[in-house]
Design a protein around this motif. Structure first.
Motif, PDB file in Angstrom:
ATOM      1  N   ALA A  55       0.731  -1.239  -0.051  1.00  0.00           N
ATOM      2  CA  ALA A  55       0.001  -0.098   0.024  1.00  0.00           C
ATOM      3  C   ALA A  55       0.685   1.297   0.121  1.00  0.00           C
ATOM      4  N   ASP A  56       2.212   0.957   0.548  1.00  0.00           N
ATOM      5  CA  ASP A  56       3.102   2.146   0.575  1.00  0.00           C
ATOM      6  C   ASP A  56       3.208   2.955  -1.032  1.00  0.00           C
ATOM      7  N   LEU A  57       3.008   1.981  -1.898  1.00  0.00           N
ATOM      8  CA  LEU A  57       3.223   2.592  -3.600  1.00  0.00           C
ATOM      9  C   LEU A  57       1.937   3.326  -3.986  1.00  0.00           C
ATOM     10  N   LYS A  64       1.525  -1.417 -12.728  1.00  0.00           N
ATOM     11  CA  LYS A  64       3.002  -1.483 -13.105  1.00  0.00           C
ATOM     12  C   LYS A  64       3.802  -2.204 -11.982  1.00  0.00           C
ATOM     13  N   VAL A  65       2.892  -2.014 -10.718  1.00  0.00           N
ATOM     14  CA  VAL A  65       3.314  -2.623  -9.365  1.00  0.00           C
ATOM     15  C   VAL A  65       2.534  -3.209  -8.797  1.00  0.00           C
ATOM     16  N   LYS A  66       1.521  -3.747  -9.554  1.00  0.00           N
ATOM     17  CA  LYS A  66       0.351  -4.707  -8.978  1.00  0.00           C
ATOM     18  C   LYS A  66       0.937  -6.113  -8.443  1.00  0.00           C
ATOM     19  N   GLY A  67       0.915  -6.301  -7.308  1.00  0.00           N
ATOM     20  CA  GLY A  67       1.425  -7.575  -6.484  1.00  0.00           C
ATOM     21  C   GLY A  67       2.841  -7.523  -5.877  1.00  0.00           C
ATOM     22  N   MET A  68       3.519  -6.253  -6.171  1.00  0.00           N
ATOM     23  CA  MET A  68       4.947  -6.203  -5.674  1.00  0.00           C
ATOM     24  C   MET A  68       4.903  -5.660  -4.379  1.00  0.00           C
TER      25      MET A  68
END
Length: 224
Positions: free
Chosen positions: A111-113, A121-125
Motif C-alpha cells: 500500500a506504500d506504493l 505496473k507495481v500490482k502484486g509487488m
C-alpha cells in the motif's frame, strides 16, 4: 537506485526502472511540470536503450580508480552495516571520496506504493527500502551532489526492480547532499527496491556508480 530531486515540494513524478537499467534523473529547478511515470529498459550489456534512460553524470572531474588509495576494490563484498570507501565523481568539478554504508534493507507494505500512482505496473509487488549513509571523507565540497546507483538484490544475487522518484516519498527519502557537505558531514539516504511477490525477498544491495560499473570496466560493490 534512488534518483533524487532538489525540490522541496510534494511528489510530482515517478519512473519505474527495470532491473539492469542505468538511469539517473538530474536535479530539478523546482518549476517543472509534472511528468507521467515512464518505464525504462536497457539494451544488451546494460546501456540505455532510449533517450529516456539518462546517462550518469559521473563522467568527469577527478574520478579515481577502484581500489586506489584505500578505496573499495571492484566487485568487493560487504556485510550490511559495513562501510566502503568510494571514489565519487559528480559532474566536471565534483570529484571526491565518500564512505558509503548500506545499513538495513527493510520490507515495506504494498500500500506504500499507492501514492506513486503506478497502477498495474507495481500490482502484486512488495517494496523494500535500502537505507544507507553517506559521509564525505575527502577534501571536496560535495554540496548538492546526488549519490544514486544503489539497487536492491535478491538472495541469489540478481537485481530487484527499482523505482526512481522525482520529489518526495516519505517512506524512503533520498535527498541530494545539502549545502556545505564538506569533510566529516554525513547524510542518510534510501533507495526503493521491488520484489515481485511476498514470497520473494530483497535481502541485499549493490552500488554500481563509476568506477564500479561495466562502462568503467568494473563490477558493483555488494552488501548482504
Amino acid at each position: 537506485m534512488s534518483t533524487i530531486s532538489m525540490r522541496k515540494s510534494t511528489l510530482v513524478a515517478v519512473a519505474v526502472a527495470v532491473a539492469g537499467t542505468m538511469a539517473l534523473t538530474g536535479c530539478k529547478n523546482g518549476n517543472e511540470d509534472p511528468v507521467p511515470a515512464q518505464p525504462t529498459t536497457s539494451a544488451p550489456g546494460g546501456a540505455p536503450a532510449s533517450p529516456s534512460a539518462a546517462a550518469s553524470p559521473s563522467t568527469g572531474g577527478s574520478e579515481a580508480s577502484a581500489g586506489a588509495a584505500g578505496t573499495a576494490k571492484s566487485g568487493q563484498a560487504f556485510k550490511l552495516g559495513e562501510t566502503a570507501t568510494v571514489p565519487f565523481d559528480y559532474g566536471s568539478n565534483k570529484g571526491g571520496t565518500i564512505a558509503l554504508t548500506v545499513t538495513t534493507v527493510e520490507q515495506g507494505n504494498p500500500a506504500d506504493l499507492d501514492s506513486l500512482n503506478l497502477g498495474d505496473k507495481v500490482k502484486g509487488m512488495v517494496p523494500y527500502y535500502v537505507r544507507y549513509t553517506v559521509k564525505n571523507v575527502g577534501t571536496t565540497d560535495l554540496s548538492y551532489s546526488t549519490v544514486g546507483h544503489i539497487k536492491g538484490l535478491f538472495p541469489d544475487g540478481t537485481e530487484a526492480q527499482g523505482v526512481s522518484v522525482i520529489g518526495k516519498f516519505e517512506k524512503c527519502k533520498g535527498d541530494s547532499l545539502p549545502k556545505g557537505f564538506t569533510n566529516g558531514q554525513t547524510q542518510e539516504g534510501c533507495a526503493i527496491a521491488l520484489a515481485p511477490s511476498a514470497q520473494t525477498k530483497v535481502s541485499g544491495a549493490q552500488y554500481w556508480g563509476s568506477p564500479y560499473n561495466s562502462l568503467s570496466k568494473g563490477n558493483p560493490l555488494t552488501w548482504k
